[in-house]
Design a protein around this motif. Structure first.
Motif, PDB file in Angstrom:
ATOM      1  N   ALA A   1      -3.615  -1.725   3.572  1.00 34.85           N
ATOM      2  CA  ALA A   1      -2.417  -1.300   3.249  1.00 34.85           C
ATOM      3  C   ALA A   1      -1.489  -1.999   2.851  1.00 34.85           C
ATOM      4  O   ALA A   1      -0.824  -2.002   1.747  1.00 34.85           O
ATOM      5  CB  ALA A   1      -2.051  -0.462   4.586  1.00 34.85           C
ATOM      6  N   PRO A   2      -1.127  -3.229   3.397  1.00 36.42           N
ATOM      7  CA  PRO A   2      -0.144  -4.242   2.949  1.00 36.42           C
ATOM      8  C   PRO A   2      -0.356  -4.930   1.564  1.00 36.42           C
ATOM      9  O   PRO A   2       0.582  -4.770   0.713  1.00 36.42           O
ATOM     10  CB  PRO A   2      -0.141  -5.469   3.962  1.00 36.42           C
ATOM     11  CG  PRO A   2      -0.867  -5.110   5.101  1.00 36.42           C
ATOM     12  CD  PRO A   2      -1.641  -3.699   4.498  1.00 36.42           C
ATOM     13  N   SER A   3      -1.875  -5.223   1.310  1.00 37.53           N
ATOM     14  CA  SER A   3      -1.670  -5.654  -0.203  1.00 37.53           C
ATOM     15  C   SER A   3      -1.900  -4.555  -1.109  1.00 37.53           C
ATOM     16  O   SER A   3      -1.328  -4.798  -2.274  1.00 37.53           O
ATOM     17  CB  SER A   3      -3.383  -6.535   0.023  1.00 37.53           C
ATOM     18  OG  SER A   3      -4.241  -5.902   0.684  1.00 37.53           O
ATOM     19  N   ALA A   4      -2.249  -3.207  -0.792  1.00 38.94           N
ATOM     20  CA  ALA A   4      -2.285  -2.225  -1.726  1.00 38.94           C
ATOM     21  C   ALA A   4      -0.742  -1.861  -2.089  1.00 38.94           C
ATOM     22  O   ALA A   4      -0.283  -1.743  -3.122  1.00 38.94           O
ATOM     23  CB  ALA A   4      -3.035  -0.940  -1.027  1.00 38.94           C
ATOM     24  N   PHE A   5       0.105  -2.037  -0.950  1.00 41.90           N
ATOM     25  CA  PHE A   5       1.529  -1.868  -1.073  1.00 41.90           C
ATOM     26  C   PHE A   5       1.976  -2.706  -2.169  1.00 41.90           C
ATOM     27  O   PHE A   5       2.960  -2.579  -3.016  1.00 41.90           O
ATOM     28  CB  PHE A   5       2.351  -1.751   0.019  1.00 41.90           C
ATOM     29  CG  PHE A   5       3.649  -1.975  -0.228  1.00 41.90           C
ATOM     30  CD1 PHE A   5       4.460  -0.670  -0.414  1.00 41.90           C
ATOM     31  CD2 PHE A   5       4.371  -3.105  -0.050  1.00 41.90           C
ATOM     32  CE1 PHE A   5       5.796  -0.764  -0.775  1.00 41.90           C
ATOM     33  CE2 PHE A   5       5.778  -3.184  -0.107  1.00 41.90           C
ATOM     34  CZ  PHE A   5       6.427  -1.934  -0.638  1.00 41.90           C
ATOM     35  N   TRP A   6       1.769  -3.950  -1.974  1.00 46.67           N
ATOM     36  CA  TRP A   6       2.244  -5.221  -2.910  1.00 46.67           C
ATOM     37  C   TRP A   6       1.594  -4.959  -4.206  1.00 46.67           C
ATOM     38  O   TRP A   6       2.326  -5.089  -5.129  1.00 46.67           O
ATOM     39  CB  TRP A   6       1.757  -6.477  -2.478  1.00 46.67           C
ATOM     40  CG  TRP A   6       2.802  -7.635  -2.238  1.00 46.67           C
ATOM     41  CD1 TRP A   6       3.002  -8.475  -3.269  1.00 46.67           C
ATOM     42  CD2 TRP A   6       3.711  -7.660  -1.220  1.00 46.67           C
ATOM     43  NE1 TRP A   6       4.039  -9.191  -3.147  1.00 46.67           N
ATOM     44  CE2 TRP A   6       4.649  -8.794  -1.681  1.00 46.67           C
ATOM     45  CE3 TRP A   6       4.206  -7.182   0.019  1.00 46.67           C
ATOM     46  CZ2 TRP A   6       5.655  -9.341  -1.041  1.00 46.67           C
ATOM     47  CZ3 TRP A   6       5.129  -7.537   0.839  1.00 46.67           C
ATOM     48  CH2 TRP A   6       5.852  -8.759   0.214  1.00 46.67           C
ATOM     49  N   TYR A   7       0.534  -4.645  -4.463  1.00 48.47           N
ATOM     50  CA  TYR A   7      -0.074  -4.395  -5.907  1.00 48.47           C
ATOM     51  C   TYR A   7       0.721  -3.271  -6.462  1.00 48.47           C
ATOM     52  O   TYR A   7       1.115  -3.292  -7.547  1.00 48.47           O
ATOM     53  CB  TYR A   7      -1.647  -4.346  -5.669  1.00 48.47           C
ATOM     54  CG  TYR A   7      -2.297  -5.360  -5.800  1.00 48.47           C
ATOM     55  CD1 TYR A   7      -2.035  -6.381  -6.069  1.00 48.47           C
ATOM     56  CD2 TYR A   7      -3.892  -5.269  -5.200  1.00 48.47           C
ATOM     57  CE1 TYR A   7      -2.843  -7.751  -6.223  1.00 48.47           C
ATOM     58  CE2 TYR A   7      -4.596  -6.393  -5.085  1.00 48.47           C
ATOM     59  CZ  TYR A   7      -4.141  -7.492  -5.548  1.00 48.47           C
ATOM     60  OH  TYR A   7      -5.095  -8.660  -5.520  1.00 48.47           O
ATOM     61  N   LEU A   8       0.957  -2.087  -5.800  1.00 52.49           N
ATOM     62  CA  LEU A   8       1.649  -1.288  -6.363  1.00 52.49           C
ATOM     63  C   LEU A   8       3.118  -1.340  -6.806  1.00 52.49           C
ATOM     64  O   LEU A   8       3.517  -1.076  -7.739  1.00 52.49           O
ATOM     65  CB  LEU A   8       1.563   0.420  -5.386  1.00 52.49           C
ATOM     66  CG  LEU A   8       0.535   1.082  -5.224  1.00 52.49           C
ATOM     67  CD1 LEU A   8       0.346   2.264  -4.504  1.00 52.49           C
ATOM     68  CD2 LEU A   8      -0.061   1.452  -6.509  1.00 52.49           C
TER      69      LEU A   8
END
Lengths: 272, 290
Positions: free
Chosen positions: B21-28
């Motif tokens: 979740a955190p890295s996905a948020f950052w990428y988005l």
């Protein structure tokens, strides 16, 4: 002959660095005329308030973004082991894009996206704020950290995943066979094996952030990082003080980098 | 599958989502969204006071010719720089992987890689110093060669490029040469092949993946270069990166800047795809940054 050529390349790579180091000890004011050995430029740099402020900013930004990147990147790398299908493809694609898109494009994209978001958010806050001076969002520390974390996180994901791929699975199976619960297995078997990769990822992220000029140049707002300070000093004219700052900075990054390299290599299994 | 196995599988997957979740948020938030904003801005208009005004027009793209020199410089000096890095880097990688003694190999390799990650700005500044009026030209003056001007020329930019990016070329080539089975070289020699024939027919084809990776990495980074042309080209030899800084930070023409950035990304994607297609079959591409 090849040996001679190699020696020439090393000379080409290190002579300019040696020159900077040499002239940082120049007692004279002249940038190209070595007049004697002195520490005066280091003393001057150490008392330069602007430079020290920029250095502090750089250290805070590098430490924060490297920590965020290492934690989030390691978590992602571990999770991706067990994920298949489109989610994994998308994630791998994004990691690839984050590394491949030029820093300058990341810089401007982050700049205009953040400024647009902040403008909208500030208008909203001003509308609902009861007091006189509503708080305002703006570029600064936060935006540099956010942008640096992006690239650094992708880097950590790549490094830790490579490490996971080279990991000895039999140890994990043995641990499970010996009735260790998954948490204990992770803490006592998996993590120690991944540690060199994680530490190397942190150090590389730190050096990347500490060294980055172009992304910070766009998103720093009124803040200054050390590379931005050095860049604007060079614009104003070449002075021996920059040589002293440069020497200190190179020494610092070199230490971090050599540690990262040694860790990356020590943990690697011999190529087969 | 038993019930407990199903439950275990489900909880494992839930854990994976939580960890991602955190890295996905950052990428988005910091990659996907900003790139979409650039795309949207590139079809917009410049507001009176600078910045962006909503619109739907292709004028910015049609106007790209206004920055033609920047595109031209980038598209000639980036490939030229990549080629010189390859020609200069290959022999060194070969020396390190094949000739150097295994004891010193790691140390010598680290010596090559480390500068790439160290103070790009300061290392480029060193060349301002060397190529500037009181550096090499003054030395040449002493020995009778007068009036040489080096700084702010395409040559200075090329020197800076080779200096800055050579490590990135050497490393992947080294990796593929190191993997090469040395017995193949001995076999070729035993069969009476001349050293050059061995190199051309055995070593070179087997190191192709490293050459491809190295060229791609250097070329991609060069396309977005800003500091080297800024410091060693002194406003005379400028790249797309320099045009972007001008458009975003000085003339505040964000929509036109966005169009230039999109053009840069498209050119990069197209060249890299064509390049990979042309070199397909000569080996994989193990992108490695270290």
């Amino acid at each position: 002959m090849l040996r001679g050529y190699a020696a020439f390349v090393y000379l080409f790579l290190y002579a300019p660095i040696a020159l900077i180091v040499l002239f940082s000890f120049n007692s004279g004011n002249n940038a190209s005329d070595f007049q004697g050995f002195a520490f005066s430029w280091y003393v001057k740099a150490a008392n330069n308030k602007l430079m020290l402020g920029a250095l502090k900013n750089s250290l805070v930004v590098a430490a924060t973004s490297a920590t965020l990147a290492t934690v989030m990147g390691t978590m992602a790398a571990l999770a991706l082991q067990g994920v298949r299908g489109p989610l994994r493809t998308i994630f791998d694609g994004l990691t690839y894009v984050a590394i491949m898109v030029p820093g300058i494009v990341i810089g401007i994209a982050t700049l205009i996206a953040l400024v647009t978001t902040f403008d909208a958010a500030n208008a909203l806050i001003a509308g609902i704020w009861p007091g006189e001076a509503p708080p305002k969002l703006g570029l600064g520390y936060g935006s540099i950290i956010a942008a640096h974390t992006l690239f650094a996180m992708a880097l950590v994901i790549v490094i830790v995943r490579a490490r996971i791929a080279g990991m000895d699975r039999s140890l994990i199976e043995a641990s499970a066979d010996l009735y260790a619960d998954p948490v204990a297995t992770f803490r006592q078997v998996t993590l120690p094996q991944l540690m060199p990769g994680i530490v190397a990822g942190f150090l590389l992220s730190f050096t990347f952030s500490f060294d980055d000029f172009v992304i910070a140049f766009f998103v720093a707002g009124s803040q200054q990082t050390l590379p931005i300070y050095v860049f604007s000093s060079i614009r104003r004219g070449v002075t021996p003080e920059i040589n002293a700052i440069g020497t200190a900075v190179m020494l610092f990054s070199l230490t971090a980098l050599i540690t990262a390299q040694v860790l990356l290599r020590r943990g690697r299994k011999p190529a087969g | 599958m038993t019930d407990s196995a199903v439950i275990q599988e489900r909880s494992r997957r839930r854990w994976a989502y939580v960890l991602l979740a955190p890295s996905a948020f950052w990428y988005l938030a910091l990659l996907v969204l900003p790139l979409i904003v650039v795309l949207v801005y590139s079809v917009g208009e410049r507001a009176e006071t600078g910045g962006y005004q909503a619109a739907f027009t292709f004028d910015n793209y049609l106007n790209l010719g206004a920055r033609w020199t920047a595109f031209q410089n980038t598209l000639t000096l980036a490939p030229a720089g990549t080629l010189i890095c390859l020609l200069a880097g290959y022999p060194l990688a070969y020396y390190l992987a094949v000739k150097a003694s295994p004891k010193t190999r790691l140390f010598l390799l680290i010596l090559v890689v480390v500068p790439f990650w160290t103070s790009f700005l300061i290392r480029t500044y060193a060349w301002m110093f060397i190529l500037g009026g009181r550096g090499l030209p003054q030395l040449l003056d002493y020995i009778g060669i007068e009036g040489v001007r080096l700084i702010n020329t395409p040559l200075a930019v090329l020197v800076g490029i080779v200096y800055g990016y050579l490590p990135l070329m050497v490393f992947p080539i080294f990796v593929s040469l190191e993997k090469l089975d040395k017995r193949l070289l001995e076999a070729s020699e035993d069969l009476g092949a001349a050293p050059f024939a061995t190199f051309r027919q055995v070593t070179l084809p087997l190191s192709a993946p490293g050459v491809i990776t190295g060229c791609m990495l250097v070329f991609i980074l060069l396309m977005g270069e800003y500091l080297i042309p800024q410091m060693l080209g002194g406003g005379k030899v400028f790249f797309i990166g320099n045009a972007l800084v001008d458009l975003f930070l000085q003339s505040l023409n964000w929509p036109f800047g966005s169009a230039c950035a999109m053009a840069l990304v498209v050119i990069m994607v197209v060249t890299v795809t064509l390049y990979l297609k042309a070199t397909r079959g000569t080996g994989g591409r193990d992108v490695s940054l270290m």
